[in-house]
Design a protein around this motif. Structure first.
Motif, PDB file in Angstrom:
ATOM      1  N   PHE A 171       0.830  -1.207   0.000  1.00 32.05           N
ATOM      2  CA  PHE A 171       0.000   0.000   0.000  1.00 32.05           C
ATOM      3  C   PHE A 171       0.866   1.260   0.000  1.00 32.05           C
ATOM      4  N   ALA A 172       1.894   1.273   0.839  1.00 27.26           N
ATOM      5  CA  ALA A 172       2.760   2.452   0.935  1.00 27.26           C
ATOM      6  C   ALA A 172       3.510   2.704  -0.369  1.00 27.26           C
ATOM      7  N   ILE A 173       3.994   1.637  -0.997  1.00 24.05           N
ATOM      8  CA  ILE A 173       4.718   1.779  -2.270  1.00 24.05           C
ATOM      9  C   ILE A 173       3.822   2.402  -3.325  1.00 24.05           C
ATOM     10  N   ASN A 174       2.574   1.940  -3.394  1.00 21.33           N
ATOM     11  CA  ASN A 174       1.653   2.483  -4.385  1.00 21.33           C
ATOM     12  C   ASN A 174       1.341   3.949  -4.119  1.00 21.33           C
ATOM     13  N   GLY A 175       1.130   4.304  -2.868  1.00 25.95           N
ATOM     14  CA  GLY A 175       0.874   5.699  -2.545  1.00 25.95           C
ATOM     15  C   GLY A 175       2.057   6.591  -2.857  1.00 25.95           C
ATOM     16  N   PHE A 176       3.249   6.098  -2.584  1.00 23.35           N
ATOM     17  CA  PHE A 176       4.471   6.856  -2.845  1.00 23.35           C
ATOM     18  C   PHE A 176       4.633   7.124  -4.341  1.00 23.35           C
ATOM     19  N   ALA A 177       4.423   6.095  -5.159  1.00 28.98           N
ATOM     20  CA  ALA A 177       4.571   6.257  -6.608  1.00 28.98           C
ATOM     21  C   ALA A 177       3.503   7.187  -7.175  1.00 28.98           C
ATOM     22  N   LEU A 178       2.259   7.045  -6.700  1.00 29.37           N
ATOM     23  CA  LEU A 178       1.181   7.891  -7.208  1.00 29.37           C
ATOM     24  C   LEU A 178       1.403   9.354  -6.851  1.00 29.37           C
ATOM     25  N   ALA A 179       1.786   9.629  -5.602  1.00 30.53           N
ATOM     26  CA  ALA A 179       2.000  11.014  -5.180  1.00 30.53           C
ATOM     27  C   ALA A 179       3.195  11.629  -5.891  1.00 30.53           C
ATOM     28  N   THR A 180       4.141  10.816  -6.319  1.00 36.20           N
ATOM     29  CA  THR A 180       5.264  11.334  -7.098  1.00 36.20           C
ATOM     30  C   THR A 180       4.758  12.021  -8.355  1.00 36.20           C
ATOM     31  N   TRP A 181       3.814  11.366  -9.051  1.00 36.41           N
ATOM     32  CA  TRP A 181       3.208  11.995 -10.226  1.00 36.41           C
ATOM     33  C   TRP A 181       2.338  13.182  -9.838  1.00 36.41           C
ATOM     34  N   MET A 182       1.466  13.009  -8.849  1.00 40.33           N
ATOM     35  CA  MET A 182       0.499  14.044  -8.511  1.00 40.33           C
ATOM     36  C   MET A 182       1.179  15.335  -8.074  1.00 40.33           C
ATOM     37  N   SER A 183       2.264  15.217  -7.335  1.00 36.03           N
ATOM     38  CA  SER A 183       2.921  16.413  -6.809  1.00 36.03           C
ATOM     39  C   SER A 183       3.622  17.225  -7.895  1.00 36.03           C
ATOM     40  N   ARG A 184       3.864  16.603  -9.062  1.00 36.45           N
ATOM     41  CA  ARG A 184       4.561  17.322 -10.141  1.00 36.45           C
ATOM     42  C   ARG A 184       3.644  17.644 -11.312  1.00 36.45           C
ATOM     43  N   VAL A 185       2.322  17.538 -11.110  1.00 35.06           N
ATOM     44  CA  VAL A 185       1.377  17.869 -12.188  1.00 35.06           C
ATOM     45  C   VAL A 185       1.590  19.291 -12.707  1.00 35.06           C
ATOM     46  N   PRO A 186       1.739  20.315 -11.831  1.00 33.91           N
ATOM     47  CA  PRO A 186       1.974  21.658 -12.372  1.00 33.91           C
ATOM     48  C   PRO A 186       3.249  21.749 -13.214  1.00 33.91           C
ATOM     49  N   ALA A 187       4.306  21.038 -12.786  1.00 33.54           N
ATOM     50  CA  ALA A 187       5.551  21.071 -13.551  1.00 33.54           C
ATOM     51  C   ALA A 187       5.378  20.412 -14.915  1.00 33.54           C
ATOM     52  N   VAL A 188       4.648  19.298 -14.957  1.00 37.50           N
ATOM     53  CA  VAL A 188       4.395  18.630 -16.235  1.00 37.50           C
ATOM     54  C   VAL A 188       3.531  19.517 -17.120  1.00 37.50           C
ATOM     55  N   ARG A 189       2.530  20.169 -16.531  1.00 36.19           N
ATOM     56  CA  ARG A 189       1.673  21.091 -17.285  1.00 36.19           C
ATOM     57  C   ARG A 189       2.508  22.200 -17.919  1.00 36.19           C
ATOM     58  N   ASP A 190       3.424  22.781 -17.121  1.00 35.99           N
ATOM     59  CA  ASP A 190       4.270  23.856 -17.637  1.00 35.99           C
ATOM     60  C   ASP A 190       5.198  23.361 -18.737  1.00 35.99           C
ATOM     61  N   ALA A 191       5.741  22.138 -18.556  1.00 37.11           N
ATOM     62  CA  ALA A 191       6.653  21.588 -19.563  1.00 37.11           C
ATOM     63  C   ALA A 191       5.945  21.340 -20.887  1.00 37.11           C
ATOM     64  N   LEU A 192       4.694  20.903 -20.814  1.00 38.16           N
ATOM     65  CA  LEU A 192       3.928  20.627 -22.032  1.00 38.16           C
ATOM     66  C   LEU A 192       3.257  21.883 -22.593  1.00 38.16           C
ATOM     67  N   GLY A 193       3.157  22.935 -21.783  1.00 44.34           N
ATOM     68  CA  GLY A 193       2.448  24.132 -22.213  1.00 44.34           C
ATOM     69  C   GLY A 193       0.970  23.862 -22.446  1.00 44.34           C
ATOM     70  N   ALA A 194       0.374  22.994 -21.620  1.00 41.38           N
ATOM     71  CA  ALA A 194      -1.006  22.552 -21.833  1.00 41.38           C
ATOM     72  C   ALA A 194      -1.985  23.460 -21.099  1.00 41.38           C
ATOM     73  N   SER A 195      -3.181  23.609 -21.666  1.00 42.92           N
ATOM     74  CA  SER A 195      -4.270  24.320 -21.005  1.00 42.92           C
ATOM     75  C   SER A 195      -4.907  23.405 -19.966  1.00 42.92           C
ATOM     76  N   THR A 196      -5.828  23.956 -19.175  1.00 38.17           N
ATOM     77  CA  THR A 196      -6.517  23.144 -18.175  1.00 38.17           C
ATOM     78  C   THR A 196      -7.290  22.005 -18.833  1.00 38.17           C
ATOM     79  N   ALA A 197      -7.995  22.323 -19.942  1.00 36.80           N
ATOM     80  CA  ALA A 197      -8.757  21.277 -20.633  1.00 36.80           C
ATOM     81  C   ALA A 197      -7.828  20.214 -21.215  1.00 36.80           C
ATOM     82  N   GLU A 198      -6.693  20.631 -21.765  1.00 34.78           N
ATOM     83  CA  GLU A 198      -5.735  19.665 -22.321  1.00 34.78           C
ATOM     84  C   GLU A 198      -5.156  18.792 -21.219  1.00 34.78           C
ATOM     85  N   MET A 199      -4.900  19.378 -20.052  1.00 31.21           N
ATOM     86  CA  MET A 199      -4.417  18.566 -18.935  1.00 31.21           C
ATOM     87  C   MET A 199      -5.488  17.580 -18.478  1.00 31.21           C
ATOM     88  N   GLY A 200      -6.756  17.962 -18.645  1.00 34.15           N
ATOM     89  CA  GLY A 200      -7.819  17.013 -18.347  1.00 34.15           C
ATOM     90  C   GLY A 200      -7.704  15.759 -19.179  1.00 34.15           C
TER      91      GLY A 200
END
Length: 400
Positions: free
Chosen positions: A24-53
């Protein structure tokens, strides 16, 4: 469990329980790794809110594939192999997301990586909840919220490390790749202590005790299973919308920095962890239904504060209530679905698939609404589903 099943020793059950905690802890750790960097990925892709959806939609689509096939894979190869393969696939996907968002401005690599991450985590989600429910029955006391607290603990660590990586300007390729390697290594240590056989039951003896594929599919027509799924759907939406959008909603809606958005997400998962640990006491004392009603009120009230708060500090207080309220819906739903050990695998698969439908529909719907009314007001959709889940709570009542 079969009547002929051999007794499981206390030391084996404790090692089994600890291994489930680790998964359980491993899965939470891996998932939060992605979730915590969503703004950085959005900025890198130059995506709009709808595109990030649509980008986030890919992890939900992959999750549905993993969830819907999980009960059949479990019956075929057993939960130990299912969990091992699922975590490896998810970590490969996480690495692809990191490389894709660092080396390319095209979102196709991120989409493919998120689909793999979602598929692996979706399949692992069913398998680890079936393992957890079986271990809970062997221990003879409420443990499932603590397993989910371990997941939340993993997300706290992942969110904290993500905020640190954001602050230090570490690329997502390096960050995600390192987490993927560490997660697979940790899994290799713990997976050998998992204890379910290929049919999903500890020490099961006769084939008659295991539902066939037709009976597994028939769980989709069972009224109680579907109502429990509705509870999990609403609370998964409450949890998943925070995973997908909370950091970005705080950045865009309350004018905080990317790193502060990651910290606020960490506040949310911390509140969820506290709720799950404390929830064991309240569930054993008051039962599932009163506790679920209370958490529904907390989640709905906290979400309204986040949406309408005039300043970020008050919104963060709402995040605490939101996290506490969203903490128990998923684990209690899994325990309720697994009340009958014989059909636990099939029921958990159905309930988890219904719950993860929130992850499938939620990201693009909130993204589309957010483009028109802003991310904060788009979260009113989550509020509506929380209320629906509240009315379905009697289905989770303990069976005599």
């Amino acid at each position: 469990m079969s009547a002929e099943a051999p007794a499981v020793s206390r030391s084996v059950v404790v090692a089994w329980r600890n291994a489930v905690f680790a998964v359980f802890a491993i899965n939470g750790f891996a998932l939060a790794t992605w979730m915590s960097r969503v703004p950085a990925v959005r900025d890198a892709l130059g995506a709009s809110t709808a595109e990030m959806g649509w980008v986030v939609f890919s992890i939900a689509a992959g999750s549905i594939v993993g969830l819907s096939s999980a009960s059949h894979v479990l019956a075929w190869v057993g939960s130990r192999r299912t969990i091992a393969a699922a975590v490896v696939v998810g970590c490969v996907g996480l690495s692809v997301v990191g490389l894709g968002s660092t080396l390319s401005t095209h979102g196709v690599f991120v989409v493919v990586g998120l689909a793999l991450l979602g598929c692996g985590m979706g399949m692992c989600d069913v398998a680890m909840n079936v393992e957890g429910a079986a271990a809970e029955r062997e221990l003879g006391r409420t443990v499932m919220p603590l397993f989910h607290a371990a997941f939340s603990g993993g997300t706290i660590a992942g969110a904290a490390l993500g905020a640190l990586a954001e602050w230090a300007d570490v690329s997502t390729a390096v960050h995600f790749g390192a987490i993927a390697v560490a997660s697979v290594a940790a899994l290799g240590v713990s997976v050998r202590f998992l204890h379910l056989d290929a049919q999903g039951f500890a020490g099961a003896g006769d084939d008659a005790a295991h539902p066939g594929w037709r009976e597994r599919l028939s769980m989709w027509a069972d009224r109680r299973t579907l109502l429990i799924g509705l509870i999990v759907l609403g609370m998964a939406f409450a949890e998943g919308s925070a995973n997908d959008w909370l950091a970005l909603a705080m950045v865009d809606g309350h004018d905080v920095s990317n790193s502060t958005g990651a910290v606020v997400y960490g506040v949310f998962v911390t509140a969820m962890t506290v709720g799950r640990v404390a929830g064991v006491f309240f569930l054993d004392r008051y039962g599932r239904v009163p506790v679920l009603w209370t958490t529904t009120v907390l989640a709905a009230g906290g979400l309204l504060i986040v949406i309408f708060a005039p300043w970020a500090g008050l919104a963060t207080a709402g995040v605490v209530l939101w996290g506490l309220g969203a903490s128990l819906g998923f684990p209690v739903g899994m325990s309720a679905a697994a009340d009958d050990s014989r059909t636990a695998t099939a029921r958990v698969s159905v309930v988890a698939t219904i719950g993860y439908f929130a992850f499938l529909v939620g990201p693009p719907s909130i993204g589309f609404l957010g483009d028109g009314v802003g991310l904060l007001h788009a979260l009113l959709l989550v509020f509506a589903l929380i209320i629906v889940a509240g009315f379905a709570t009697p289905a989770a009542r303990e069976r005599a």
